[in-house]
Write an enzyme that holds these catalytic residues in place. Structure first.
Site, PDB file in Angstrom:
ATOM      1  N   LYS A  67      44.034  47.250  27.096  1.00  0.00           N
ATOM      2  CA  LYS A  67      42.834  46.847  27.829  1.00  0.00           C
ATOM      3  C   LYS A  67      41.720  47.814  27.415  1.00  0.00           C
ATOM      4  O   LYS A  67      41.757  48.996  27.782  1.00  0.00           O
ATOM      5  CB  LYS A  67      43.097  46.900  29.331  1.00  0.00           C
ATOM      6  CG  LYS A  67      41.935  46.372  30.154  1.00  0.00           C
ATOM      7  CD  LYS A  67      42.344  46.258  31.612  1.00  0.00           C
ATOM      8  CE  LYS A  67      41.290  45.617  32.475  1.00  0.00           C
ATOM      9  NZ  LYS A  67      39.970  46.227  32.403  1.00  0.00           N
ATOM     10  N   LYS A  92      49.327  38.444  28.586  1.00  0.00           N
ATOM     11  CA  LYS A  92      48.881  37.042  28.630  1.00  0.00           C
ATOM     12  C   LYS A  92      50.060  36.154  28.269  1.00  0.00           C
ATOM     13  O   LYS A  92      50.732  36.407  27.263  1.00  0.00           O
ATOM     14  CB  LYS A  92      47.775  36.820  27.590  1.00  0.00           C
ATOM     15  CG  LYS A  92      46.603  37.770  27.750  1.00  0.00           C
ATOM     16  CD  LYS A  92      45.573  37.627  26.640  1.00  0.00           C
ATOM     17  CE  LYS A  92      44.444  38.627  26.889  1.00  0.00           C
ATOM     18  NZ  LYS A  92      43.427  38.620  25.841  1.00  0.00           N
ATOM     19  N   ASP A 117      36.965  54.413  38.618  1.00  0.00           N
ATOM     20  CA  ASP A 117      37.591  53.083  38.587  1.00  0.00           C
ATOM     21  C   ASP A 117      38.747  53.033  39.579  1.00  0.00           C
ATOM     22  O   ASP A 117      38.984  52.008  40.222  1.00  0.00           O
ATOM     23  CB  ASP A 117      38.134  52.765  37.187  1.00  0.00           C
ATOM     24  CG  ASP A 117      37.009  52.510  36.197  1.00  0.00           C
ATOM     25  OD1 ASP A 117      35.828  52.586  36.598  1.00  0.00           O
ATOM     26  OD2 ASP A 117      37.313  52.246  35.018  1.00  0.00           O
ATOM     27  N   ALA A 118      39.468  54.154  39.707  1.00  0.00           N
ATOM     28  CA  ALA A 118      40.632  54.172  40.602  1.00  0.00           C
ATOM     29  C   ALA A 118      40.190  53.983  42.050  1.00  0.00           C
ATOM     30  O   ALA A 118      40.812  53.238  42.808  1.00  0.00           O
ATOM     31  CB  ALA A 118      41.377  55.489  40.437  1.00  0.00           C
ATOM     32  N   GLU A 119      39.090  54.640  42.439  1.00  0.00           N
ATOM     33  CA  GLU A 119      38.619  54.497  43.817  1.00  0.00           C
ATOM     34  C   GLU A 119      38.164  53.055  44.051  1.00  0.00           C
ATOM     35  O   GLU A 119      38.433  52.453  45.105  1.00  0.00           O
ATOM     36  CB  GLU A 119      37.483  55.488  44.109  1.00  0.00           C
ATOM     37  CG  GLU A 119      37.089  55.450  45.578  1.00  0.00           C
ATOM     38  CD  GLU A 119      36.128  56.557  45.995  1.00  0.00           C
ATOM     39  OE1 GLU A 119      35.961  57.542  45.241  1.00  0.00           O
ATOM     40  OE2 GLU A 119      35.541  56.427  47.077  1.00  0.00           O
TER      41      GLU A 119
HETATM   42  S1  IVH Z   1      41.287  38.889  28.446  1.00  0.00           S
HETATM   43  C1  IVH Z   1      40.030  35.431  31.647  1.00  0.00           C
HETATM   44  N1  IVH Z   1      41.943  40.946  27.017  1.00  0.00           N
HETATM   45  O1  IVH Z   1      38.944  43.514  31.065  1.00  0.00           O
HETATM   46  C2  IVH Z   1      39.891  36.873  31.330  1.00  0.00           C
HETATM   47  N2  IVH Z   1      40.248  41.227  28.658  1.00  0.00           N
HETATM   48  O2  IVH Z   1      39.201  43.559  33.961  1.00  0.00           O
HETATM   49  C3  IVH Z   1      40.157  37.120  29.887  1.00  0.00           C
HETATM   50  N3  IVH Z   1      39.294  43.493  28.717  1.00  0.00           N
HETATM   51  O3  IVH Z   1      36.652  40.930  31.731  1.00  0.00           O
HETATM   52  C4  IVH Z   1      40.047  38.545  29.560  1.00  0.00           C
HETATM   53  N4  IVH Z   1      40.514  44.341  27.088  1.00  0.00           N
HETATM   54  O4  IVH Z   1      36.127  42.640  29.790  1.00  0.00           O
HETATM   55  C5  IVH Z   1      41.163  40.494  28.009  1.00  0.00           C
HETATM   56  N5  IVH Z   1      42.603  42.695  25.630  1.00  0.00           N
HETATM   57  C6  IVH Z   1      41.837  42.231  26.603  1.00  0.00           C
HETATM   58  C7  IVH Z   1      40.877  43.048  27.252  1.00  0.00           C
HETATM   59  C8  IVH Z   1      40.115  42.506  28.284  1.00  0.00           C
HETATM   60  C9  IVH Z   1      39.552  44.590  27.967  1.00  0.00           C
HETATM   61  C10 IVH Z   1      38.307  43.444  29.808  1.00  0.00           C
HETATM   62  C11 IVH Z   1      37.454  42.196  29.848  1.00  0.00           C
HETATM   63  C12 IVH Z   1      37.742  41.583  31.183  1.00  0.00           C
HETATM   64  C13 IVH Z   1      38.158  42.794  31.972  1.00  0.00           C
HETATM   65  C14 IVH Z   1      38.918  42.432  33.208  1.00  0.00           C
END
Ligand code: IVH
Length: 370
Positions: free
Chosen positions: A130, A303, A43-45
């Protein structure tokens, strides 16, 4: 020119050649990751490649290839599954890697909204781990689960309803009053413990093990035979609402409470932050908790809490302006270079490729490096 030459040291023609090379690589890595559930690079690359791509586009916007795979979200749905169009597109998130980049994200949002200093200081966020899994959209009609779809290309996903019905964590009926129609978004994942057990079982029957829990989760959910999915103990965290026919709460934190009340698992580490100034401390806290968690995470998502502000901010390209992913630093590993060749790209650019003693970096077996 090498693949490390800074964009400002190139002329427009060289920038165009480099952007084409980067776009081709991004397209190839997207297919490996999203369509085949088998990443070719860490993922880092991949993130570093995207960052370089964005830096070139910022300086030479006119040199960007048309229909660049860098703007794609995920990959085209696999035709073996039924296709379903999301009511609201499923997009991605922009990444930041340090406090300076995080502040730049805040400044962009503040400028866009035209907030005063006091309003900026009082801007609240929800921070959530995440989850390193695959995103899913869950449709409920009058509180009944009717459909589940993978992200696919962000507009259309693969219908994996039968597979989702095998989940123990997925509410088939929402508790309490429910809207006429709602699409709920979340992440499907496999715990570290179940990943190890699954790989041991795969190896015992002579099958190739999965590279990491994320790939195992994707491979387990995207099965044409739901009986296979049923044997894989997949889990789920809900974290957003895509579409809703009825009025919803006015903050993201209230959304999460509503999701919990309906019966969804919501990540217990999620927290409301009263100001952006607490973001870094929360990031460090989650980073310390990471190794002890039973599932993989790859950063923290921030967010903006107020949904009216989220709506005003909207989206820029493939990501919202109201959220960002602050990712953990790249994992490192030491290995031996076995040989080096020079690869000639489509545009004539020369790239040295090192063949390595395969080494596991962040869950991907890396055997070559550019
Ligand atoms: S919110 C509009 N919250 O990360 C986008 N995404 O790299 C709303 N992901 O597509 C996404 N944990 O698959 C959100 N707590 C979290 C998340 C998360 C993992 C994933 C998701 C997204 C990707 C983006």
């Amino acid at each position: 020119m090498t693949e490390h030459t800074a964009p400002q040291n190139l002329d427009a023609a060289q920038a165009k050649a480099e952007l084409t090379r980067l776009a081709d690589l991004i397209g190839r890595y997207n297919t490996a990751y999203y369509t085949h559930d088998a990443p070719e690079v860490s993922d880092a690359e991949y993130d570093a490649l995207r960052k370089r791509y964005d830096a070139f586009v910022a300086l030479y916007p006119e040199a960007e290839p048309a229909e660049s795979p860098a703007h794609a979200v995920g990959a085209t749905p696999d035709s073996a599954f039924g296709k379903h169009r999301h009511l609201v597109p499923m997009l991605s998130l922009d990444n930041v890697f340090d406090q300076t980049e995080f502040e730049a994200f805040i400044n962009r949002a503040v400028r866009f909204l035209g907030l005063s200093d006091t309003q900026t200081q009082e801007l609240a966020f929800v921070a959530e781990p995440k989850i390193d899994g695959l995103s899913i959209s869950l449709t409920y009609e009058h509180g009944k689960f009717v459909r589940g779809t993978t992200r696919g290309d962000g507009t259309e996903g693969e219908d994996v309803t039968a597979n989702l019905l095998t989940f123990k964590d997925l509410p088939q009926t929402l508790n309490g009053p429910a809207p006429e129609l709602i699409e709920i978004r979340g992440e499907v994942f496999l715990s570290k413990e179940h990943f190890l057990a699954l790989n041991a079982a795969q190896e015992a029957i002579g099958r190739k093990p999965f590279a990491n829990p994320r790939n195992a989760a994707a491979g387990s959910l995207r099965q044409l035979d739901a009986r296979v999915t049923a044997r894989r103990p997949l889990s789920l965290f809900a974290y957003a609402v895509g579409f809703c026919s009825d009025k919803l709460p006015s903050s993201h934190s209230a959304y999460l409470e509503q999701l919990k009340a309906w019966g969804f698992p919501v990540n217990p580490l999620s927290r409301t932050l009263e100001a952006a100034s607490s973001a870094e401390a929360f990031f460090e806290e989650v980073a310390r908790a990471r190794a002890g968690l039973s599932y993989d995470i790859d950063g923290v998502v921030y967010k903006i809490n107020d949904l009216t502000l989220q709506e005003r901010l909207g989206f820029a390209g493939r990501a919202p302006r109201w959220a960002v992913a602050w990712k953990f630093p790249a994992e490192q590993a030491i290995t031996t270079v076995k040989s080096i060749d020079i690869q000639v790209g489509r545009t004539g650019a020369l790239t040295p490729v090192a063949h390595l003693e395969p080494v596991n970096v962040g869950g991907v077996l890396v055997a070559r490096a550019t």
